[in-house]
Design a protein around this motif. Structure first.
Motif, PDB file in Angstrom:
ATOM      1  N   ILE A  25      37.054  31.500  31.519  1.00 38.26           N
ATOM      2  CA  ILE A  25      36.634  32.823  31.986  1.00 38.26           C
ATOM      3  C   ILE A  25      36.408  32.808  33.496  1.00 38.26           C
ATOM      4  O   ILE A  25      36.811  33.735  34.212  1.00 38.26           O
ATOM      5  CB  ILE A  25      35.364  33.278  31.239  1.00 38.26           C
ATOM      6  N   PHE A  26      35.775  31.742  33.989  1.00 41.12           N
ATOM      7  CA  PHE A  26      35.499  31.641  35.424  1.00 41.12           C
ATOM      8  C   PHE A  26      36.790  31.608  36.232  1.00 41.12           C
ATOM      9  O   PHE A  26      36.941  32.337  37.228  1.00 41.12           O
ATOM     10  CB  PHE A  26      34.667  30.387  35.698  1.00 41.12           C
ATOM     11  N   ILE A  27      37.732  30.760  35.824  1.00 41.55           N
ATOM     12  CA  ILE A  27      39.012  30.671  36.528  1.00 41.55           C
ATOM     13  C   ILE A  27      39.747  32.006  36.463  1.00 41.55           C
ATOM     14  O   ILE A  27      40.334  32.469  37.458  1.00 41.55           O
ATOM     15  CB  ILE A  27      39.882  29.557  35.914  1.00 41.55           C
ATOM     16  N   SER A  28      39.716  32.658  35.308  1.00 39.78           N
ATOM     17  CA  SER A  28      40.408  33.936  35.151  1.00 39.78           C
ATOM     18  C   SER A  28      39.802  35.006  36.056  1.00 39.78           C
ATOM     19  O   SER A  28      40.524  35.768  36.712  1.00 39.78           O
ATOM     20  CB  SER A  28      40.356  34.398  33.694  1.00 39.78           C
ATOM     21  N   LEU A  29      38.466  35.075  36.090  1.00 37.33           N
ATOM     22  CA  LEU A  29      37.800  36.092  36.910  1.00 37.33           C
ATOM     23  C   LEU A  29      38.069  35.872  38.393  1.00 37.33           C
ATOM     24  O   LEU A  29      38.404  36.824  39.124  1.00 37.33           O
ATOM     25  CB  LEU A  29      36.289  36.067  36.642  1.00 37.33           C
ATOM     26  N   CYS A  30      37.920  34.636  38.846  1.00 38.74           N
ATOM     27  CA  CYS A  30      38.174  34.350  40.267  1.00 38.74           C
ATOM     28  C   CYS A  30      39.647  34.578  40.613  1.00 38.74           C
ATOM     29  O   CYS A  30      39.969  35.149  41.668  1.00 38.74           O
ATOM     30  CB  CYS A  30      37.777  32.913  40.590  1.00 38.74           C
ATOM     31  N   GLY A  31      40.534  34.139  39.722  1.00 38.65           N
ATOM     32  CA  GLY A  31      41.956  34.322  39.978  1.00 38.65           C
ATOM     33  C   GLY A  31      42.367  35.778  39.991  1.00 38.65           C
ATOM     34  O   GLY A  31      43.151  36.209  40.854  1.00 38.65           O
ATOM     35  N   ILE A  32      41.836  36.569  39.054  1.00 37.09           N
ATOM     36  CA  ILE A  32      42.222  37.981  39.008  1.00 37.09           C
ATOM     37  C   ILE A  32      41.628  38.742  40.184  1.00 37.09           C
ATOM     38  O   ILE A  32      42.232  39.703  40.688  1.00 37.09           O
ATOM     39  CB  ILE A  32      41.806  38.619  37.660  1.00 37.09           C
ATOM     40  N   ALA A  33      40.445  38.330  40.658  1.00 38.90           N
ATOM     41  CA  ALA A  33      39.871  38.961  41.849  1.00 38.90           C
ATOM     42  C   ALA A  33      40.766  38.712  43.065  1.00 38.90           C
ATOM     43  O   ALA A  33      41.048  39.631  43.844  1.00 38.90           O
ATOM     44  CB  ALA A  33      38.462  38.419  42.106  1.00 38.90           C
ATOM     45  N   LEU A  34      41.224  37.469  43.212  1.00 38.00           N
ATOM     46  CA  LEU A  34      42.157  37.157  44.293  1.00 38.00           C
ATOM     47  C   LEU A  34      43.465  37.922  44.111  1.00 38.00           C
ATOM     48  O   LEU A  34      44.029  38.460  45.072  1.00 38.00           O
ATOM     49  CB  LEU A  34      42.415  35.656  44.328  1.00 38.00           C
ATOM     50  N   GLY A  35      43.944  37.977  42.871  1.00 34.08           N
ATOM     51  CA  GLY A  35      45.190  38.688  42.595  1.00 34.08           C
ATOM     52  C   GLY A  35      45.095  40.175  42.886  1.00 34.08           C
ATOM     53  O   GLY A  35      46.043  40.784  43.402  1.00 34.08           O
ATOM     54  N   MET A  36      43.940  40.787  42.572  1.00 34.36           N
ATOM     55  CA  MET A  36      43.769  42.215  42.858  1.00 34.36           C
ATOM     56  C   MET A  36      43.728  42.472  44.358  1.00 34.36           C
ATOM     57  O   MET A  36      44.279  43.470  44.842  1.00 34.36           O
ATOM     58  CB  MET A  36      42.491  42.726  42.197  1.00 34.36           C
ATOM     59  N   ALA A  37      43.073  41.570  45.104  1.00 37.50           N
ATOM     60  CA  ALA A  37      43.056  41.721  46.568  1.00 37.50           C
ATOM     61  C   ALA A  37      44.480  41.631  47.122  1.00 37.50           C
ATOM     62  O   ALA A  37      44.882  42.427  47.986  1.00 37.50           O
ATOM     63  CB  ALA A  37      42.160  40.655  47.185  1.00 37.50           C
ATOM     64  N   ILE A  38      45.238  40.660  46.615  1.00 36.94           N
ATOM     65  CA  ILE A  38      46.639  40.539  47.038  1.00 36.94           C
ATOM     66  C   ILE A  38      47.430  41.778  46.627  1.00 36.94           C
ATOM     67  O   ILE A  38      48.254  42.295  47.390  1.00 36.94           O
ATOM     68  CB  ILE A  38      47.265  39.274  46.436  1.00 36.94           C
ATOM     69  N   GLY A  39      47.175  42.260  45.418  1.00 34.68           N
ATOM     70  CA  GLY A  39      47.908  43.418  44.906  1.00 34.68           C
ATOM     71  C   GLY A  39      47.660  44.674  45.715  1.00 34.68           C
ATOM     72  O   GLY A  39      48.604  45.406  46.051  1.00 34.68           O
ATOM     73  N   ILE A  40      46.388  44.939  46.056  1.00 34.96           N
ATOM     74  CA  ILE A  40      46.065  46.138  46.838  1.00 34.96           C
ATOM     75  C   ILE A  40      46.678  46.047  48.237  1.00 34.96           C
ATOM     76  O   ILE A  40      47.290  47.002  48.735  1.00 34.96           O
ATOM     77  CB  ILE A  40      44.546  46.327  46.913  1.00 34.96           C
ATOM     78  N   ALA A  41      46.513  44.872  48.874  1.00 30.75           N
ATOM     79  CA  ALA A  41      47.077  44.693  50.216  1.00 30.75           C
ATOM     80  C   ALA A  41      48.605  44.774  50.181  1.00 30.75           C
ATOM     81  O   ALA A  41      49.231  45.405  51.046  1.00 30.75           O
ATOM     82  CB  ALA A  41      46.634  43.352  50.794  1.00 30.75           C
ATOM     83  N   GLY A  42      49.217  44.147  49.180  1.00 28.52           N
ATOM     84  CA  GLY A  42      50.674  44.185  49.074  1.00 28.52           C
ATOM     85  C   GLY A  42      51.205  45.563  48.782  1.00 28.52           C
ATOM     86  O   GLY A  42      52.237  45.979  49.332  1.00 28.52           O
ATOM     87  N   ALA A  43      50.500  46.308  47.913  1.00 26.63           N
ATOM     88  CA  ALA A  43      50.935  47.668  47.601  1.00 26.63           C
ATOM     89  C   ALA A  43      50.829  48.570  48.826  1.00 26.63           C
ATOM     90  O   ALA A  43      51.734  49.374  49.101  1.00 26.63           O
ATOM     91  CB  ALA A  43      50.092  48.229  46.456  1.00 26.63           C
ATOM     92  N   ALA A  44      49.723  48.434  49.561  1.00 25.95           N
ATOM     93  CA  ALA A  44      49.574  49.230  50.780  1.00 25.95           C
ATOM     94  C   ALA A  44      50.667  48.893  51.790  1.00 25.95           C
ATOM     95  O   ALA A  44      51.211  49.775  52.462  1.00 25.95           O
ATOM     96  CB  ALA A  44      48.193  48.990  51.392  1.00 25.95           C
ATOM     97  N   ALA A  45      51.023  47.607  51.870  1.00 28.78           N
ATOM     98  CA  ALA A  45      52.082  47.193  52.799  1.00 28.78           C
ATOM     99  C   ALA A  45      53.438  47.734  52.365  1.00 28.78           C
ATOM    100  O   ALA A  45      54.245  48.158  53.209  1.00 28.78           O
ATOM    101  CB  ALA A  45      52.126  45.668  52.877  1.00 28.78           C
ATOM    102  N   LYS A  46      53.710  47.742  51.069  1.00 25.39           N
ATOM    103  CA  LYS A  46      55.008  48.239  50.594  1.00 25.39           C
ATOM    104  C   LYS A  46      55.145  49.744  50.788  1.00 25.39           C
ATOM    105  O   LYS A  46      56.250  50.262  50.951  1.00 25.39           O
ATOM    106  CB  LYS A  46      55.198  47.885  49.113  1.00 25.39           C
TER     107      LYS A  46
END
Length: 238
Positions: A25-46
């Motif tokens: 659960i810890f790895i999933s939560l930390c990983g998905i938080a990082l992934g969402m930050a990447i996703g928002i920044a990447g979507a805004a860039a696209k």
């Protein structure tokens, strides 16, 4: 089956599985938080970035989504383990290296993998927001920061919830692959327990049940989030 379960209970492997589930659960939560930050920044860039930035984001999503998740984990682990070991030896952090390094690799791998899918999830969410609302807010004197906080982000997260749910479920399952680089999460705990007790079927069934319960609980949280935060938007749409 009952005898095997009693032996597993008496030998303490249930506690090991629960600790492994906590790490999952810890790895999933930390990983998905990082992934969402990447996703928002990447979507805004696209959507609004220059063509070189859009090209880099597109290349990132293409590569990560085309390469097997296990290969990404291996590349991250074996590509950085020696420099990390040298640094840990220099700083006398050998114990920290053995315990924290696989965890950090797991978080980074899950973040990069989930981020490649989150880019498209958030890009669709951005496009679902009516640009007229932003124009009206600016006409009423709202700053860009106020528009972002009061209009864009609440709607962005709500529109992204269904897709984010799928990304989360995949990230949760991908954590099992991190066991191959030494992290004792749920799958690794089940493998160790199966080897120690010689009851692989029982241990793997227990691990599967824990994965199912975690997935079921998190699915319920996503459903509640959609219902709670979607009332105002549905009323506005009506």
């Amino acid at each position: 089956m009952n005898t095997a379960l009693i032996d597993i209970l008496q030998s303490g492997w249930i506690g090991m599985l629960l600790r492994g589930a906590g790490m999952t659960i810890f790895i999933s939560l930390c990983g998905i938080a990082l992934g969402m930050a990447i996703g928002i920044a990447g979507a805004a860039a696209k959507i609004g970035g220059s063509w070189p930035v859009r090209g880099l984001v597109g290349l990132y999503t293409l590569i990560v989504r085309s390469v097997p998740e296990l290969l990404i984990i291996y590349l991250l682990f074996f590509g950085t383990v020696q420099p990390a070991a040298d640094l840990a030896d220099y700083l006398a952090w050998d114990e920290l290296m053995s315990s924290a390094f696989p965890m950090l690799i797991g978080i980074l791998a899950i973040g990069l993998i989930s981020g490649s899918y989150s880019v498209e999830v958030f890009r669709g969410a951005f496009k679902a927001i009516d640009p007229g609302q932003i124009e009206a807010a600016r006409a009423f004197g709202m700053s860009r920061a106020q528009c972002l906080r009061r209009i864009t982000l609440p709607q962005l997260l709500w529109y992204a919830l269904p897709g984010a749910n799928n990304v989360w479920q995949n990230a949760l399952k991908d954590t099992a692959l991190i066991s191959l680089v030494g992290l004792v999460e749920l799958m690794r705990a089940a493998v160790l327990g199966a080897a120690a007790t010689r009851e692989p079927m029982t241990l793997y069934l227990l691990a599967g049940a824990l994965y199912f319960l975690i997935g079921l609980f998190s699915q319920g949280l996503f459903v509640l989030a959609e219902r709670r935060y979607g009332h105002g938007m549905r009323r506005a749409a009506a």
